[in-house]
Design a protein around this motif. Structure first.
Motif, PDB file in Angstrom:
ATOM      1  N   ASP A 109       0.710  -1.375  -0.237  1.00  0.00           N
ATOM      2  CA  ASP A 109      -0.328  -0.172   0.126  1.00  0.00           C
ATOM      3  C   ASP A 109       0.528   1.102   0.216  1.00  0.00           C
ATOM      4  N   ILE A 110       1.826   1.361   0.698  1.00  0.00           N
ATOM      5  CA  ILE A 110       3.311   2.114   0.542  1.00  0.00           C
ATOM      6  C   ILE A 110       4.471   1.898   0.430  1.00  0.00           C
ATOM      7  N   ILE A 111       4.776   2.053  -0.984  1.00  0.00           N
ATOM      8  CA  ILE A 111       6.118   1.575  -1.179  1.00  0.00           C
ATOM      9  C   ILE A 111       7.516   2.428  -1.691  1.00  0.00           C
ATOM     10  N   CYS A 112       8.488   2.718  -0.784  1.00  0.00           N
ATOM     11  CA  CYS A 112       9.266   3.115  -1.068  1.00  0.00           C
ATOM     12  C   CYS A 112      10.864   2.822  -1.829  1.00  0.00           C
ATOM     13  N   VAL A 113      11.243   3.240  -3.115  1.00  0.00           N
ATOM     14  CA  VAL A 113      12.087   2.545  -3.872  1.00  0.00           C
ATOM     15  C   VAL A 113      13.413   2.636  -3.209  1.00  0.00           C
ATOM     16  N   LEU A 114      14.180   1.836  -2.859  1.00  0.00           N
ATOM     17  CA  LEU A 114      15.305   1.982  -2.803  1.00  0.00           C
ATOM     18  C   LEU A 114      16.214   1.674  -3.841  1.00  0.00           C
ATOM     19  N   GLY A 115      17.621   2.698  -3.761  1.00  0.00           N
ATOM     20  CA  GLY A 115      18.878   2.333  -5.121  1.00  0.00           C
ATOM     21  C   GLY A 115      19.461   1.377  -4.753  1.00  0.00           C
ATOM     22  N   HIS A 116      18.852   0.336  -4.838  1.00  0.00           N
ATOM     23  CA  HIS A 116      19.792  -1.089  -4.856  1.00  0.00           C
ATOM     24  C   HIS A 116      19.890  -1.818  -5.942  1.00  0.00           C
ATOM     25  N   ASN A 117      21.230  -1.831  -7.039  1.00  0.00           N
ATOM     26  CA  ASN A 117      21.151  -2.480  -8.389  1.00  0.00           C
ATOM     27  C   ASN A 117      20.396  -1.731  -8.879  1.00  0.00           C
ATOM     28  N   ASP A 118      20.615  -0.632  -9.135  1.00  0.00           N
ATOM     29  CA  ASP A 118      19.770  -0.021 -10.194  1.00  0.00           C
ATOM     30  C   ASP A 118      20.238   0.817 -10.828  1.00  0.00           C
ATOM     31  N   ILE A 129      13.524  -4.250  -4.152  1.00  0.00           N
ATOM     32  CA  ILE A 129      14.343  -3.970  -3.161  1.00  0.00           C
ATOM     33  C   ILE A 129      13.488  -2.796  -2.557  1.00  0.00           C
ATOM     34  N   PHE A 130      13.008  -2.403  -1.937  1.00  0.00           N
ATOM     35  CA  PHE A 130      11.789  -2.235  -1.099  1.00  0.00           C
ATOM     36  C   PHE A 130      12.086  -1.438   0.565  1.00  0.00           C
ATOM     37  N   LEU A 131      11.542  -0.304   0.404  1.00  0.00           N
ATOM     38  CA  LEU A 131      11.025  -0.343   1.888  1.00  0.00           C
ATOM     39  C   LEU A 131       9.495   0.271   1.671  1.00  0.00           C
ATOM     40  N   HIS A 132       8.751  -0.749   2.679  1.00  0.00           N
ATOM     41  CA  HIS A 132       7.264  -1.284   2.710  1.00  0.00           C
ATOM     42  C   HIS A 132       6.404  -1.435   3.867  1.00  0.00           C
ATOM     43  N   LEU A 133       5.918  -2.234   3.416  1.00  0.00           N
ATOM     44  CA  LEU A 133       4.396  -2.086   5.211  1.00  0.00           C
ATOM     45  C   LEU A 133       5.112  -3.687   5.675  1.00  0.00           C
TER      46      LEU A 133
END
Length: 169
Positions: A109-118, A129-133
């Motif tokens: 419902d909330i996803i913060c995209v982390l800058g991994h392998n991008d 690789i996200f920060l999520h609930l």
């Protein structure tokens, strides 16, 4: 000012001056260079907070200075190592292997995209690789960092353009 939110494999993250509960990968943590697609491990390192997705049918726009985008039912994320879209958002239907971001279980419902392998993505070194609930029981993730809704919203509110999640071993 650089802000770093540090996640520990013991199941907590330092959020401002508080320790809050978090979940990491079901398989534990692993050095980022050893991370592999589907290994269920969270990559060690310091990862920038890139942008945020949210479910507009369930939540208002999160308060943050980070770029925010409303999810739609056709949003996905490519985890297909054979695809040119590897570790990037895609629109569904999508022929290759992917995650559906519009989920019924609420963890996205909330996803913060982390800058991994991008930058650029290296095929096979881990995607999405996200920060999520977190799930109610804080069970392990597929390699992401998961927080309660209140803590994730607090983190996003205090984040700025120079904010990072650090995963330590």
């Amino acid at each position: 000012m650089v802000k770093i939110f540090t996640a520990y494999p013991e199941g907590f993250l330092v959020l401002n001056s508080d320790k809050v509960r978090c979940a990491l990968g079901k398989g534990g943590v692993i050095p980022a260079n050893d991370k592999r697609e589907g290994d269920l491990r969270s990559p060690l390192g310091i990862w920038p907070l890139k942008y945020v997705f949210y479910r507009p049918d369930r939540l208002p726009v999160p308060e943050t200075v980070l770029p925010v985008k409303a999810l739609s039912p056709d949003d996905g994320w490519c985890d297909d190592v054979g695809s040119e879209s590897y570790n990037q958002p895609v629109k569904l239907p999508f022929e290759g292997s992917h995650e559906t971001l519009w989920r019924e279980d609420g963890v996205y419902d909330i996803i913060c995209v982390l800058g991994h392998n991008d930058d650029p993505p290296v095929k096979g070194l881990g995607s999405a690789i996200f920060l999520h609930l977190a799930r109610e029981d804080y069970s392990g993730t597929e390699g992401c960092v998961a927080l309660s809704q209140a803590h994730l919203l607090e983190l996003l509110k205090s984040a700025d353009a120079e904010s990072y999640v650090e995963i330590v071993g």
